[in-house]
Scaffold this active site. Structure first.
Site, PDB file in Angstrom:
ATOM      1  N   HIS A   9       0.826  -1.203   0.000  1.00 27.91           N
ATOM      2  CA  HIS A   9       0.000   0.000   0.000  1.00 27.91           C
ATOM      3  C   HIS A   9       0.865   1.260   0.000  1.00 27.91           C
ATOM      4  O   HIS A   9       2.042   1.242   0.359  1.00 27.91           O
ATOM      5  CB  HIS A   9      -0.931   0.021   1.218  1.00 27.91           C
ATOM      6  CG  HIS A   9      -0.223   0.119   2.535  1.00 27.91           C
ATOM      7  ND1 HIS A   9       0.460  -0.931   3.105  1.00 27.91           N
ATOM      8  CD2 HIS A   9      -0.094   1.157   3.414  1.00 27.91           C
ATOM      9  CE1 HIS A   9       0.982  -0.558   4.258  1.00 27.91           C
ATOM     10  NE2 HIS A   9       0.657   0.719   4.480  1.00 27.91           N
ATOM     11  N   ASP A  45       0.523   5.089   1.710  1.00 34.47           N
ATOM     12  CA  ASP A  45      -0.225   5.649   2.830  1.00 34.47           C
ATOM     13  C   ASP A  45      -1.234   6.707   2.373  1.00 34.47           C
ATOM     14  O   ASP A  45      -0.933   7.550   1.518  1.00 34.47           O
ATOM     15  CB  ASP A  45       0.729   6.281   3.850  1.00 34.47           C
ATOM     16  CG  ASP A  45       1.486   5.236   4.661  1.00 34.47           C
ATOM     17  OD1 ASP A  45       0.988   4.101   4.793  1.00 34.47           O
ATOM     18  OD2 ASP A  45       2.568   5.571   5.176  1.00 34.47           O
ATOM     19  N   ARG A  93       5.183   6.609  13.967  1.00 35.37           N
ATOM     20  CA  ARG A  93       5.334   7.203  12.637  1.00 35.37           C
ATOM     21  C   ARG A  93       4.865   8.649  12.631  1.00 35.37           C
ATOM     22  O   ARG A  93       3.861   8.995  13.265  1.00 35.37           O
ATOM     23  CB  ARG A  93       4.522   6.405  11.605  1.00 35.37           C
ATOM     24  CG  ARG A  93       4.741   6.855  10.159  1.00 35.37           C
ATOM     25  CD  ARG A  93       3.802   6.130   9.221  1.00 35.37           C
ATOM     26  NE  ARG A  93       2.419   6.565   9.382  1.00 35.37           N
ATOM     27  CZ  ARG A  93       1.366   5.907   8.914  1.00 35.37           C
ATOM     28  NH1 ARG A  93       1.524   4.750   8.292  1.00 35.37           N
ATOM     29  NH2 ARG A  93       0.142   6.376   9.101  1.00 35.37           N
TER      30      ARG A  93
END
Length: 310
Positions: free
Chosen positions: A136, A138, A301
């Site tokens: 994926h 983000d 993150r």
């Protein structure tokens, strides 16, 4: 009835592989057309992959970046797509400060927070498994998907828990010419629900629909800094291609999703505690390998707000 050899060869050359991966030599072009290799003056760089991934040596992320260092790190990011830093004993505030050199930070309402809204915390354990083991990019469900992300591992399992990245410019370059011609100019719809319905309450998801309606992005985006054409659909958030019937859209998306699976386009990083990865979300997809349970894996993150794909 037999088929003569030229006809059989023609059928063979026109066949799309069942798994969507075309065999044969790969075009592994790391740099944009017309860009020459240049040395880095302010840090050491150790390549980990053919087209992406490099460890940076001699940079302490706890320190403010000079304009010169920021510029050289940005060149490395554009050229290698994902940068790795070892032994970075930094605080969440220092992690945010480093990421902010590339622009405003964004928040993600679907993932638990760290010390501030700009920090998302991935605390995986036997009771809370991860769902990031899907290729994926983000937050492509946003009109302006993230420019990039800075991920720091706080707790590393005794084995496993690697992360992989794929270079989606290389993925585009290696598509057959007729496929590239077909997808240039197409647009696809991205939606947050397919990416989060696996582990979120449906009532909660419904509450976010007004704030995050489906958006359209080009199937092939132009990187705003390098100018490279980059495949910009992903299995987590892309639902269909505009203007195609569902069966044709599904077939084409399956083919495009599979290109991230090609090993020649990938780099795999083995984490250690206090390792940091900084990646260009405009140019890559990533996959968090889910092979470490029942051990814990904790990461934080910070994501940098991006621009509208074109």
């Amino acid at each position: 009835m037999t088929i003569d050899l030229p006809a059989r060869v023609q059928l063979r050359s026109a066949r799309v592989p069942a798994d969507g991966i075309f065999e044969g030599p790969r075009v592994l072009r790391r740099l944009p057309e017309g860009v020459d290799e240049k040395p880095y003056e302010l840090f050491g760089l150790n390549p980990l992959g053919a087209v992406l991934g490099a460890e940076i040596e001699g940079v302490d992320l706890a320190d403010p970046l000079s304009p010169e260092l920021r510029a050289e790190l940005n060149r490395a990011l554009l050229e290698w797509k994902v940068l790795f830093f070892r032994d970075q004993r930094i605080t969440p505030a220092q992690q945010r400060a480093f990421a902010a050199n590339w622009g405003p930070l964004e928040t993600n309402p679907f993932i638990p927070k760290g010390d501030t809204d700009e920090v998302t915390r991935f605390a995986r354990s036997a009771s809370m498994p991860g769902f990031e083991n899907i290729w994926h990019t983000d937050v492509t469900f946003r009109p302006n998907p993230a420019l990039g992300s800075v991920l720091r591992l706080l707790q590393v399992p005794p084995q496993g828990g690697d992360t992989m990245w794929a270079d989606m410019a290389a993925a585009y370059d290696n598509l057959p010419a007729d496929v590239r011609q077909r997808i240039d100019g197409l647009r696809a719809v991205h939606d947050f629900i397919p990416g989060f319905d696996r582990f979120s309450d449906l009532d909660v998801l419904a509450g976010w629909q007004e704030q995050f309606p489906p958006v359209e992005h080009p199937v092939v985006r132009i990187h705003p800094e390098t100018g490279r054409r980059t495949l910009f659909v992903n299995q987590a958030f892309t639902t269909h291609i505009v203007g195609l019937d569902r069966a044709e859209s599904d077939r084409l998306l399956r083919l495009l999703f599979t290109q991230a699976h090609v090993p020649e386009f990938q780099v795999r990083f083995q984490w250690r505690e206090n390792s940091v990865a900084f990646w260009d979300n405009r140019a890559t997809q990533h996959y968090a390998v889910n092979d470490y349970h029942p051990h814990a894996r904790v990461a934080e993150r910070v994501a940098i707000a991006g621009d509208r794909p074109y």
